[in-house]
Scaffold this motif. Sequence first.
Motif, mmCIF file in Angstrom:
data_model
loop_
_atom_site.group_PDB
_atom_site.id
_atom_site.type_symbol
_atom_site.label_atom_id
_atom_site.label_comp_id
_atom_site.label_asym_id
_atom_site.label_seq_id
_atom_site.Cartn_x
_atom_site.Cartn_y
_atom_site.Cartn_z
ATOM 1 N N SER A 90 32.561 -23.170 -40.605
ATOM 2 C CA SER A 90 33.449 -24.205 -40.066
ATOM 3 C C SER A 90 33.075 -25.587 -40.580
ATOM 4 N N LEU A 91 31.775 -25.883 -40.647
ATOM 5 C CA LEU A 91 31.337 -27.169 -41.184
ATOM 6 C C LEU A 91 31.721 -27.293 -42.661
ATOM 7 N N GLU A 92 31.532 -26.223 -43.412
ATOM 8 C CA GLU A 92 31.915 -26.238 -44.828
ATOM 9 C C GLU A 92 33.413 -26.463 -44.981
ATOM 10 N N ASN A 93 34.206 -25.768 -44.167
ATOM 11 C CA ASN A 93 35.657 -25.909 -44.260
ATOM 12 C C ASN A 93 36.126 -27.297 -43.837
ATOM 13 N N LEU A 94 35.448 -27.892 -42.873
ATOM 14 C CA LEU A 94 35.816 -29.258 -42.478
ATOM 15 C C LEU A 94 35.739 -30.212 -43.659
ATOM 16 N N MET A 95 34.770 -30.009 -44.519
ATOM 17 C CA MET A 95 34.605 -30.900 -45.670
ATOM 18 C C MET A 95 35.648 -30.660 -46.761
ATOM 19 N N THR A 96 36.506 -29.642 -46.604
ATOM 20 C CA THR A 96 37.618 -29.463 -47.552
ATOM 21 C C THR A 96 38.821 -30.314 -47.164
ATOM 22 N N PHE A 97 38.811 -30.891 -45.936
ATOM 23 C CA PHE A 97 39.883 -31.788 -45.527
ATOM 24 C C PHE A 97 39.615 -33.160 -46.150
ATOM 25 N N PRO A 98 40.512 -33.669 -46.976
ATOM 26 C CA PRO A 98 40.246 -34.959 -47.651
ATOM 27 C C PRO A 98 39.912 -36.085 -46.689
ATOM 28 N N PHE A 99 40.605 -36.171 -45.569
ATOM 29 C CA PHE A 99 40.353 -37.270 -44.637
ATOM 30 C C PHE A 99 39.030 -37.106 -43.890
ATOM 31 N N VAL A 100 38.572 -35.876 -43.691
ATOM 32 C CA VAL A 100 37.254 -35.652 -43.104
ATOM 33 C C VAL A 100 36.181 -36.034 -44.107
ATOM 34 N N LYS A 101 36.324 -35.567 -45.321
ATOM 35 C CA LYS A 101 35.353 -35.867 -46.377
ATOM 36 C C LYS A 101 35.218 -37.373 -46.584
ATOM 37 N N ALA A 102 36.355 -38.069 -46.606
ATOM 38 C CA ALA A 102 36.325 -39.517 -46.805
ATOM 39 C C ALA A 102 35.632 -40.216 -45.647
ATOM 40 N N ALA A 103 35.890 -39.780 -44.420
ATOM 41 C CA ALA A 103 35.272 -40.405 -43.248
ATOM 42 C C ALA A 103 33.774 -40.149 -43.209
ATOM 43 N N VAL A 104 33.359 -38.951 -43.598
ATOM 44 C CA VAL A 104 31.937 -38.633 -43.636
ATOM 45 C C VAL A 104 31.231 -39.468 -44.700
ATOM 46 N N GLU A 105 31.819 -39.539 -45.878
ATOM 47 C CA GLU A 105 31.194 -40.265 -46.981
ATOM 48 C C GLU A 105 31.138 -41.770 -46.739
ATOM 49 N N SER A 106 32.068 -42.288 -45.933
ATOM 50 C CA SER A 106 32.063 -43.721 -45.620
ATOM 51 C C SER A 106 31.142 -44.046 -44.444
ATOM 52 N N GLY A 107 30.630 -43.025 -43.783
ATOM 53 C CA GLY A 107 29.762 -43.241 -42.634
ATOM 54 C C GLY A 107 30.499 -43.425 -41.326
ATOM 55 N N GLU A 108 31.806 -43.236 -41.330
ATOM 56 C CA GLU A 108 32.596 -43.407 -40.109
ATOM 57 C C GLU A 108 32.560 -42.165 -39.222
ATOM 58 N N LEU A 109 32.181 -41.025 -39.794
ATOM 59 C CA LEU A 109 32.191 -39.762 -39.060
ATOM 60 C C LEU A 109 30.954 -38.951 -39.422
ATOM 61 N N SER A 110 30.352 -38.318 -38.434
ATOM 62 C CA SER A 110 29.245 -37.406 -38.705
ATOM 63 C C SER A 110 29.590 -36.027 -38.156
ATOM 64 N N LEU A 111 29.212 -35.003 -38.909
ATOM 65 C CA LEU A 111 29.462 -33.621 -38.514
ATOM 66 C C LEU A 111 28.194 -33.014 -37.926
ATOM 67 N N HIS A 112 28.369 -32.167 -36.916
ATOM 68 C CA HIS A 112 27.237 -31.529 -36.265
ATOM 69 C C HIS A 112 27.599 -30.078 -35.958
ATOM 70 N N GLY A 113 26.603 -29.201 -36.026
ATOM 71 C CA GLY A 113 26.807 -27.806 -35.684
ATOM 72 C C GLY A 113 25.706 -27.317 -34.775
ATOM 73 N N VAL A 114 26.070 -26.684 -33.674
ATOM 74 C CA VAL A 114 25.068 -26.158 -32.749
ATOM 75 C C VAL A 114 25.440 -24.749 -32.327
ATOM 76 N N LEU A 115 24.426 -23.988 -31.932
ATOM 77 C CA LEU A 115 24.629 -22.648 -31.390
ATOM 78 C C LEU A 115 24.039 -22.618 -29.986
ATOM 79 N N HIS A 116 24.872 -22.271 -29.023
ATOM 80 C CA HIS A 116 24.461 -22.225 -27.612
ATOM 81 C C HIS A 116 24.072 -20.802 -27.238
ATOM 82 N N ASP A 117 22.848 -20.630 -26.753
ATOM 83 C CA ASP A 117 22.408 -19.335 -26.237
ATOM 84 C C ASP A 117 22.792 -19.269 -24.767
#
Length: 216
Positions: free
Chosen positions: A169-196
């Motif tokens: 899911s994190l990898e696929n998020l970075m295929t969205f141009p607007f997500v990639k642009a926001a991440v690279e500009s520092g406006e958005l950060s991606l996080h992944g967690v697994l809940h036990d």
Amino acid sequence: MIDATPLPQYLVQRYHGWRATAFVENRAWYRRLAEDGQRPRAMVIACCDSRVHVTSIFGADSGEFFIHRNIANLVPAYAPDGEQHGTSAAVEYAVKTLKVAHLVVVGHTNCGGVQGCHAMCSGHAPELEEKTSFVGRWMDILRPGYERVVTLPPEEQIKALERQAVVISLENLMTFPFVKAAVESGELSLHGVLHDIAQGTLDQYDGRSQAFSLVT
């Protein structure tokens, strides 16, 4: 005619209890949310599983999280093909309109969707291979994750695939141009967690080490 019936009584009673307590005690806050609109700091993409209560896990109040839930907390790759894409639409709205600062993918243990994907990909769930299976076609998103774990010992594969549901899911998020642009500009950060679910713990994914570690 639409065959819809009134709410079951136990839900009606819970609603009245909430409105008489939590709502009344925070009436000004709810009025502000209604009049000023939402300004969530984070979007959370979680599984539909009823055992995963993301607002409780993070102690969130109304207005804090923009939440999207689907089977196995999956995000498809960017594919503007004219079809209806609920998850992609939610991501677009969160990033482009709400301008959330954080986007968190929350996976969990004992995920039925992940188990179904494993069964389908290993040839043990032919019903999910049918074109008419909504679950099966949705779980196709996770097929690349299965290929990554299939060489592991059988007893380790499903747990590893649960983690891959977050990573894919994190990898696929970075295929969205607007997500990639926001991440690279520092406006958005991606996080992944697994809940036990049983232990109440969180493991978080580090993109640099490509590994999960316990949140302490």
